[in-house]
Motif scaffolding. Sequence first.
Motif, PDB file in Angstrom:
ATOM      1  N   ASN A  11       0.843  -1.189   0.000  1.00 12.40           N
ATOM      2  CA  ASN A  11       0.000   0.000   0.000  1.00 12.40           C
ATOM      3  C   ASN A  11       0.882   1.244   0.000  1.00 12.40           C
ATOM      4  O   ASN A  11       1.132   1.821   1.049  1.00 12.40           O
ATOM      5  CB  ASN A  11      -0.913  -0.023   1.224  1.00 12.40           C
ATOM      6  N   GLU A  13       0.203   4.195  -1.337  1.00  8.70           N
ATOM      7  CA  GLU A  13      -0.554   5.446  -1.292  1.00  8.70           C
ATOM      8  C   GLU A  13      -1.421   5.531  -0.038  1.00  8.70           C
ATOM      9  O   GLU A  13      -1.984   4.546   0.403  1.00  8.70           O
ATOM     10  CB  GLU A  13      -1.471   5.552  -2.505  1.00  8.70           C
ATOM     11  N   GLN A  14      -1.543   6.733   0.492  1.00  7.12           N
ATOM     12  CA  GLN A  14      -2.357   6.968   1.683  1.00  7.12           C
ATOM     13  C   GLN A  14      -3.824   7.129   1.286  1.00  7.12           C
ATOM     14  O   GLN A  14      -4.139   7.802   0.314  1.00  7.12           O
ATOM     15  CB  GLN A  14      -1.876   8.222   2.403  1.00  7.12           C
ATOM     16  N   THR A  15      -4.722   6.523   2.052  1.00 10.16           N
ATOM     17  CA  THR A  15      -6.156   6.707   1.880  1.00 10.16           C
ATOM     18  C   THR A  15      -6.624   7.750   2.898  1.00 10.16           C
ATOM     19  O   THR A  15      -6.177   7.746   4.046  1.00 10.16           O
ATOM     20  CB  THR A  15      -6.910   5.385   2.108  1.00 10.16           C
ATOM     21  N   TYR A  16      -7.525   8.634   2.471  1.00  8.29           N
ATOM     22  CA  TYR A  16      -8.035   9.697   3.335  1.00  8.29           C
ATOM     23  C   TYR A  16      -9.546   9.600   3.460  1.00  8.29           C
ATOM     24  O   TYR A  16     -10.230   9.127   2.550  1.00  8.29           O
ATOM     25  CB  TYR A  16      -7.681  11.075   2.761  1.00  8.29           C
ATOM     26  N   ARG A  17     -10.064  10.069   4.601  1.00 13.02           N
ATOM     27  CA  ARG A  17     -11.509  10.211   4.782  1.00 13.02           C
ATOM     28  C   ARG A  17     -11.849  11.640   4.404  1.00 13.02           C
ATOM     29  O   ARG A  17     -11.303  12.592   4.967  1.00 13.02           O
ATOM     30  CB  ARG A  17     -11.902   9.926   6.232  1.00 13.02           C
ATOM     31  N   LEU A  28     -14.199   7.613   1.373  1.00 19.67           N
ATOM     32  CA  LEU A  28     -12.793   7.236   1.473  1.00 19.67           C
ATOM     33  C   LEU A  28     -12.202   7.296   0.077  1.00 19.67           C
ATOM     34  O   LEU A  28     -12.815   6.813  -0.884  1.00 19.67           O
ATOM     35  CB  LEU A  28     -12.640   5.827   2.031  1.00 19.67           C
ATOM     36  N   ALA A  29     -10.994   7.884  -0.054  1.00 16.03           N
ATOM     37  CA  ALA A  29     -10.363   7.983  -1.364  1.00 16.03           C
ATOM     38  C   ALA A  29      -8.869   8.194  -1.223  1.00 16.03           C
ATOM     39  O   ALA A  29      -8.402   8.746  -0.224  1.00 16.03           O
ATOM     40  CB  ALA A  29     -10.967   9.139  -2.152  1.00 16.03           C
ATOM     41  N   LYS A  30      -8.146   7.732  -2.235  1.00 13.02           N
ATOM     42  CA  LYS A  30      -6.735   8.078  -2.385  1.00 13.02           C
ATOM     43  C   LYS A  30      -6.744   9.336  -3.224  1.00 13.02           C
ATOM     44  O   LYS A  30      -7.293   9.353  -4.321  1.00 13.02           O
ATOM     45  CB  LYS A  30      -5.984   6.944  -3.053  1.00 13.02           C
ATOM     46  N   PRO A  63      -8.194  -1.296   5.735  1.00 16.78           N
ATOM     47  CA  PRO A  63      -8.380  -0.214   6.693  1.00 16.78           C
ATOM     48  C   PRO A  63      -8.287  -0.673   8.141  1.00 16.78           C
ATOM     49  O   PRO A  63      -7.983   0.101   9.009  1.00 16.78           O
ATOM     50  CB  PRO A  63      -9.767   0.333   6.389  1.00 16.78           C
TER      51      PRO A  63
END
Length: 99
Positions: A11, A13-17, A28-30, A63
Amino acid sequence: MPPVETPPVQNPEQTYRLRAPASGREALAKISPDAAYVDRETGEEMRVAAAVLPLAPSESALPRAPENLRTCLRCDQLIGLDVSDCPYCGLRQPALDGS
């Protein structure tokens, strides 16, 4: 002594809320820094609310990877480290020491 192998990063890339301020809707999206994200139902621009665990780079894209879970003190269900109240029984969880 043989060299220690490190597992490959799955993983990068960071996923953000993301949250729409007026409606409170979340997704939720990169994300990429130069893009604007819009809620498809309300048309509101969404803003970054938080980074989702695990933080990138990480061995897991899940997650709720095992290293990001703890057990509720009352009902023994697994809950996220970033959760203040147990979603199963509602018990307020004690603060973590940060380690």
